[in-house]
Write a protein that holds these residues in place. Structure first.
Motif, short mmCIF file in Angstrom:
data_model
loop_
_atom_site.label_atom_id
_atom_site.label_comp_id
_atom_site.label_asym_id
_atom_site.label_seq_id
_atom_site.Cartn_x
_atom_site.Cartn_y
_atom_site.Cartn_z
N ASN A 18 -4.91 -6.96 -2.77
CA ASN A 18 -5.15 -5.97 -1.87
C ASN A 18 -6.55 -6.08 -1.47
N ASP A 19 -6.98 -5.96 -0.10
CA ASP A 19 -8.30 -6.26 0.49
C ASP A 19 -8.63 -7.50 0.46
N THR A 49 -5.86 -4.72 4.87
CA THR A 49 -6.48 -3.51 4.71
C THR A 49 -5.12 -2.67 4.07
N GLU A 50 -5.70 -1.45 4.06
CA GLU A 50 -4.52 -0.49 3.42
C GLU A 50 -3.74 -0.26 4.34
N GLU A 51 -3.61 -0.39 5.92
CA GLU A 51 -2.54 -0.40 6.66
C GLU A 51 -1.59 -1.33 6.79
N ASN A 53 0.04 -1.98 4.20
CA ASN A 53 1.17 -1.72 3.16
C ASN A 53 1.39 -2.73 2.16
N LYS A 90 0.25 -4.87 -4.88
CA LYS A 90 -0.25 -3.73 -5.54
C LYS A 90 -0.37 -3.57 -7.00
#
Length: 204
Positions: A18-19, A49-51, A53, A90
């Motif tokens: 993530n990121d 990014t978090e968008e 998913n 994640k």
């Protein structure tokens, strides 16, 4: 005058944290007749990014646009696939042993019931009794010397069919289940490419 040329072949799928900041080296194989390939491989392509998913898709045109902006006089050839599927890892939860045991028990009971109901529907007991009578001329209620080898052969047949005993394989040939899983993954990847394309998201 020699033409500066680079060949790029996109990877089909990658997995990142993530990121994560994705570079060309992460998503593609790069070769060419230039001496600054490492600079091209380090070119930044996309920031996770978090968008995004769990899944994102990077299109080959997005990569080409970055390259053209950074190196306008470079000739680039894109080979193979036109998209890269990016799986975003994640924080993985620990496996629940109780839940796994319940699922395993449910599957075993369901499989056993399916096999028993199939044998009942086709009257397998009567078939064995009839076969025993044809071979020996004697009627018995439980022809065990037919039923026992049949039961053992049923289990061995399933093992050979799936080509596995736990993690051990008998040969290089994929099992029917593996082929179906491969086809399912192919269809899933095509769906993700169609619906999760980064450029399409930005255009929307």
């Amino acid at each position: 005058m020699r033409e500066d040329k680079v060949y790029i072949r996109l990877k089909k799928k990658i997995a990142v944290a993530n990121d994560y900041l994705i570079t060309i080296k992460d998503i593609a194989y790069v070769t060419g007749n230039i001496n600054y390939l490492e600079q091209i491989e380090a070119l930044k392509i996309y920031q996770i990014t978090e968008e995004d998913n769990n899944v994102s898709v990077i299109d080959g045109f997005q990569l080409l646009n970055k390259l053209i902006d950074a190196y306008p006089f470079l000739t680039v050839e894109l080979l193979g696939a036109n998209q890269v599927i990016v799986e975003v890892k994640k924080n993985e939860k620990k496996a629940n042993i109780v839940l796994i045991s319940l699922i395993w028990l449910l599957l075993c009971i369901g499989s056993a019931m399916a096999i028993m109901n199939f044998h009942y529907d086709v009257s397998m007991k009567e078939v064995h009794q009839g076969l025993y009578y044809l071979l020996t001329g004697t009627e018995v209620d439980k022809p065990l010397w037919i039923q026992i080898p049949y039961s053992i052969g049923l289990g061995l047949g399933m093992i050979l069919f799936f080509n596995h005993i736990f993690k051990k394989r008998f040969n290089e040939e994929p099992s029917p289940l593996e082929v179906e899983m491969f086809n399912y993954q192919q269809d899933l990847d095509q769906y993700l490419i169609y619906h999760e394309n980064v450029l399409n998201k930005r255009n929307d």
